[in-house]
Design a protein around this motif. Sequence first.
Motif, PDB file in Angstrom:
ATOM      1  N   ASP A 110      72.568 -50.005 -31.516  1.00  0.00           N
ATOM      2  CA  ASP A 110      71.226 -50.293 -32.032  1.00  0.00           C
ATOM      3  C   ASP A 110      70.615 -51.500 -31.333  1.00  0.00           C
ATOM      4  O   ASP A 110      69.435 -51.496 -30.987  1.00  0.00           O
ATOM      5  CB  ASP A 110      71.263 -50.527 -33.550  1.00  0.00           C
ATOM      6  N   THR A 111      71.426 -52.536 -31.125  1.00  0.00           N
ATOM      7  CA  THR A 111      70.929 -53.724 -30.443  1.00  0.00           C
ATOM      8  C   THR A 111      70.527 -53.394 -29.017  1.00  0.00           C
ATOM      9  O   THR A 111      69.457 -53.780 -28.553  1.00  0.00           O
ATOM     10  CB  THR A 111      72.008 -54.827 -30.431  1.00  0.00           C
ATOM     11  N   ARG A 112      71.377 -52.664 -28.313  1.00  0.00           N
ATOM     12  CA  ARG A 112      71.084 -52.305 -26.932  1.00  0.00           C
ATOM     13  C   ARG A 112      69.901 -51.350 -26.827  1.00  0.00           C
ATOM     14  O   ARG A 112      69.109 -51.439 -25.909  1.00  0.00           O
ATOM     15  CB  ARG A 112      72.308 -51.649 -26.277  1.00  0.00           C
ATOM     16  N   MET A 113      69.799 -50.389 -27.754  1.00  0.00           N
ATOM     17  CA  MET A 113      68.701 -49.410 -27.712  1.00  0.00           C
ATOM     18  C   MET A 113      67.353 -50.108 -27.890  1.00  0.00           C
ATOM     19  O   MET A 113      66.371 -49.707 -27.285  1.00  0.00           O
ATOM     20  CB  MET A 113      68.876 -48.336 -28.789  1.00  0.00           C
ATOM     21  N   ASN A 114      67.325 -51.137 -28.725  1.00  0.00           N
ATOM     22  CA  ASN A 114      66.074 -51.855 -28.944  1.00  0.00           C
ATOM     23  C   ASN A 114      65.577 -52.499 -27.651  1.00  0.00           C
ATOM     24  O   ASN A 114      64.385 -52.617 -27.434  1.00  0.00           O
ATOM     25  CB  ASN A 114      66.230 -52.920 -30.032  1.00  0.00           C
ATOM     26  N   GLY A 115      66.495 -52.924 -26.804  1.00  0.00           N
ATOM     27  CA  GLY A 115      66.122 -53.581 -25.558  1.00  0.00           C
ATOM     28  C   GLY A 115      66.052 -52.643 -24.361  1.00  0.00           C
ATOM     29  O   GLY A 115      65.715 -53.073 -23.265  1.00  0.00           O
ATOM     30  N   ALA A 116      66.389 -51.372 -24.561  1.00  0.00           N
ATOM     31  CA  ALA A 116      66.420 -50.423 -23.439  1.00  0.00           C
ATOM     32  C   ALA A 116      65.010 -50.069 -22.969  1.00  0.00           C
ATOM     33  O   ALA A 116      64.086 -49.970 -23.772  1.00  0.00           O
ATOM     34  CB  ALA A 116      67.169 -49.157 -23.844  1.00  0.00           C
ATOM     35  N   THR A 117      64.865 -49.905 -21.669  1.00  0.00           N
ATOM     36  CA  THR A 117      63.586 -49.475 -21.097  1.00  0.00           C
ATOM     37  C   THR A 117      63.851 -48.375 -20.080  1.00  0.00           C
ATOM     38  O   THR A 117      64.983 -48.164 -19.646  1.00  0.00           O
ATOM     39  CB  THR A 117      62.864 -50.637 -20.381  1.00  0.00           C
ATOM     40  N   LEU A 118      62.795 -47.700 -19.702  1.00  0.00           N
ATOM     41  CA  LEU A 118      62.913 -46.665 -18.689  1.00  0.00           C
ATOM     42  C   LEU A 118      63.297 -47.308 -17.366  1.00  0.00           C
ATOM     43  O   LEU A 118      62.669 -48.273 -16.934  1.00  0.00           O
ATOM     44  CB  LEU A 118      61.597 -45.901 -18.543  1.00  0.00           C
ATOM     45  N   THR A 119      64.330 -46.782 -16.724  1.00  0.00           N
ATOM     46  CA  THR A 119      64.779 -47.354 -15.460  1.00  0.00           C
ATOM     47  C   THR A 119      64.228 -46.585 -14.259  1.00  0.00           C
ATOM     48  O   THR A 119      64.048 -47.159 -13.203  1.00  0.00           O
ATOM     49  CB  THR A 119      66.312 -47.361 -15.375  1.00  0.00           C
ATOM     50  N   ASP A 120      63.999 -45.319 -14.416  1.00  0.00           N
ATOM     51  CA  ASP A 120      63.488 -44.480 -13.332  1.00  0.00           C
ATOM     52  C   ASP A 120      62.252 -43.762 -13.863  1.00  0.00           C
ATOM     53  O   ASP A 120      62.346 -43.004 -14.841  1.00  0.00           O
ATOM     54  CB  ASP A 120      64.535 -43.448 -12.908  1.00  0.00           C
ATOM     55  N   VAL A 121      61.110 -43.995 -13.241  1.00  0.00           N
ATOM     56  CA  VAL A 121      59.856 -43.425 -13.724  1.00  0.00           C
ATOM     57  C   VAL A 121      59.098 -42.779 -12.578  1.00  0.00           C
ATOM     58  O   VAL A 121      59.043 -43.329 -11.476  1.00  0.00           O
ATOM     59  CB  VAL A 121      58.954 -44.520 -14.363  1.00  0.00           C
TER      60      VAL A 121
END
Length: 182
Positions: A110-121
Amino acid sequence: MKKLIATLAAVALAAMMSGCASTPQEKSANKLLEMQAVKTKYLKEKIPAGMGIGVSKDEQIAMEKADQNARVDLARELDVRMKALTKNFKEDVGGDVAEHFQSASKAIIDTRMNGATLTDVQIETTEDGQFKVYGVMTLGTDLVNEYLKSLQNSDAISEAQKNKIRAAADKAYAEIDAATAK
């Protein structure tokens, strides 16, 4: 020399025409396949990844939709891995440790998912003027090592139990790899 120039011009014209011949659906399918390959590459490297697509007349909204869809796909991927790990922990280590691992891992995720962003767009515009955003989101986390690190300062488990947990995790990861390789 004139024949060479005429031949090169004809080849260039044919190449341009064949490039224009692909339909918007074909281009969109190619982008989708390309981004799916990026996701698969991460998964093969044992990096949890999810892919999402967002479409809107507003580019930022399309980006947010792609982000949300990738997050959902990533959560599904993590859920599969968590179930396999927890199943093995119950078999090999015991129910109490498995339940504690599951709750600790969910907090880490949950902590990591909150900070996750798209890496390849990748972004394209459709014929009707909408933005179509393709994105892959990754989550680099080794749940077992983070779990063991969280227990490091406490006397909650012995070194033998830690080794048992590592062995159960290795077995679970091997089962996940075998299941996804089929």
